[in-house]
Design an enzyme around this catalytic site. Sequence first.
Site, PDB file in Angstrom:
ATOM      1  N   GLN A  36      23.950  28.884  58.892  1.00  0.00           N
ATOM      2  CA  GLN A  36      22.515  28.662  58.755  1.00  0.00           C
ATOM      3  C   GLN A  36      21.899  29.610  57.730  1.00  0.00           C
ATOM      4  O   GLN A  36      22.514  30.595  57.321  1.00  0.00           O
ATOM      5  CB  GLN A  36      21.824  28.844  60.115  1.00  0.00           C
ATOM      6  N   HIS A  67      11.134  36.586  76.065  1.00  0.00           N
ATOM      7  CA  HIS A  67      12.340  37.256  76.542  1.00  0.00           C
ATOM      8  C   HIS A  67      12.209  37.854  77.940  1.00  0.00           C
ATOM      9  O   HIS A  67      13.180  37.858  78.697  1.00  0.00           O
ATOM     10  CB  HIS A  67      12.776  38.321  75.531  1.00  0.00           C
ATOM     11  N   ASP A  91      19.802  38.095  68.230  1.00  0.00           N
ATOM     12  CA  ASP A  91      18.823  39.086  67.790  1.00  0.00           C
ATOM     13  C   ASP A  91      18.792  40.326  68.678  1.00  0.00           C
ATOM     14  O   ASP A  91      18.213  41.345  68.313  1.00  0.00           O
ATOM     15  CB  ASP A  91      17.427  38.463  67.728  1.00  0.00           C
ATOM     16  N   GLU A 111      28.198  34.761  70.891  1.00  0.00           N
ATOM     17  CA  GLU A 111      27.350  34.320  69.776  1.00  0.00           C
ATOM     18  C   GLU A 111      28.228  33.684  68.709  1.00  0.00           C
ATOM     19  O   GLU A 111      29.229  34.277  68.289  1.00  0.00           O
ATOM     20  CB  GLU A 111      26.588  35.514  69.210  1.00  0.00           C
ATOM     21  N   ASP A 143      31.920  30.003  70.004  1.00  0.00           N
ATOM     22  CA  ASP A 143      31.050  28.969  70.532  1.00  0.00           C
ATOM     23  C   ASP A 143      30.818  29.234  72.021  1.00  0.00           C
ATOM     24  O   ASP A 143      31.759  29.491  72.785  1.00  0.00           O
ATOM     25  CB  ASP A 143      31.706  27.605  70.340  1.00  0.00           C
ATOM     26  N   GLY A 144      29.558  29.174  72.447  1.00  0.00           N
ATOM     27  CA  GLY A 144      29.231  29.509  73.821  1.00  0.00           C
ATOM     28  C   GLY A 144      29.925  28.637  74.838  1.00  0.00           C
ATOM     29  O   GLY A 144      30.372  29.118  75.894  1.00  0.00           O
ATOM     30  N   ASP A 161      20.308  31.420  75.570  1.00  0.00           N
ATOM     31  CA  ASP A 161      19.194  31.404  74.627  1.00  0.00           C
ATOM     32  C   ASP A 161      19.656  30.680  73.369  1.00  0.00           C
ATOM     33  O   ASP A 161      19.969  31.286  72.353  1.00  0.00           O
ATOM     34  CB  ASP A 161      18.759  32.839  74.307  1.00  0.00           C
ATOM     35  N   PRO A 168      25.005  20.277  67.039  1.00  0.00           N
ATOM     36  CA  PRO A 168      26.047  20.749  67.955  1.00  0.00           C
ATOM     37  C   PRO A 168      25.496  21.375  69.237  1.00  0.00           C
ATOM     38  O   PRO A 168      26.142  21.332  70.283  1.00  0.00           O
ATOM     39  CB  PRO A 168      26.802  21.786  67.120  1.00  0.00           C
TER      40      PRO A 168
END
Length: 308
Positions: A36, A67, A91, A111, A143-144, A161, A168
């Site tokens: 990205q 959050h 983040d 992540e 990948d989560g 999150d 995807p």
Amino acid sequence: MARTTPETIHSEWLNDRYGYFYTVRRKIHSCATAFQKLDLVDTDEFGRVLILDGITQIAQRNEFQYHEPMVHPALCTHPDPRRILVIGAGDGAILREVLKYPTVETVDLAELDEGVIAFSKKYLPAVHRGSFSDPRVRITIIDGRRFVEGHPGSFDVIIMDMTDPFGPSKYLYTRDFFALVKRSLRSAAGVFSMHTESPIMRPNTFACIQKTLRSVFTHVRPLYVYVQMYAALWSITVASEKSDMAALSAGSVDKKLKKYRIAGLKLYNGAVHEAAQVASPYLSDILKRATHIITDKRPDIPDDIIHR
């Protein structure tokens, strides 16, 4: 009110009929990862803002609106949160809030995009506040869904999150994935927390996700909070087989926060815990809509989530 100084305007669509904008003073840094495009901008309203592929991800000045309710209702609902999994959240803000709990022994961060973590470490220290360096944190670039598949019976609380359910990411909103999440919890008391879209901007998607969660978990409790950086009433949902967030009174939440020595929260306390669960009649009507359960075979959502 007329403005006399030229500024850049960042605008986003929240659905195919409605969107919002804010002014940008300057662009601080831009780069692209394997997945990205990342932009960090300085804004009048929010301070520093991280934008991913043109979509506002986190605004430094008021990110707590999102959050805090993503983390604290879930960890207060679990009787003894020790092993935590965070999916996405590169983040570091979710990590920051989770690490406030002295009971927490390990936090796994799954992540996909290592570039987001590196970017946030460098440019968003006021957001992560050193959370990536905490010895309890274990970071896996993966990948989560794949991470969850490989860790049955491992966690007390799972917090997801993720980006909106398109591309995807939509396969992390299916009944098949939620069943894997349930399998990854250490016991029936395990708790799952995730954002479940805006019931105002994307009501059909909100209703679909709620119905899908309820096909897997016994207790599914949405919280309704206004998140300025997303310019909408938002929903965050806490789900569990045994632990019912709605069973916690305002007083018991405040006692837990005191016991955990958590102070200085800007949004969450016992009163908010109770109030944010109250659905206005029109929100209750949205939950009654005839919708489908999202599955791997039928992953598409009913609202158009577009980004121009």
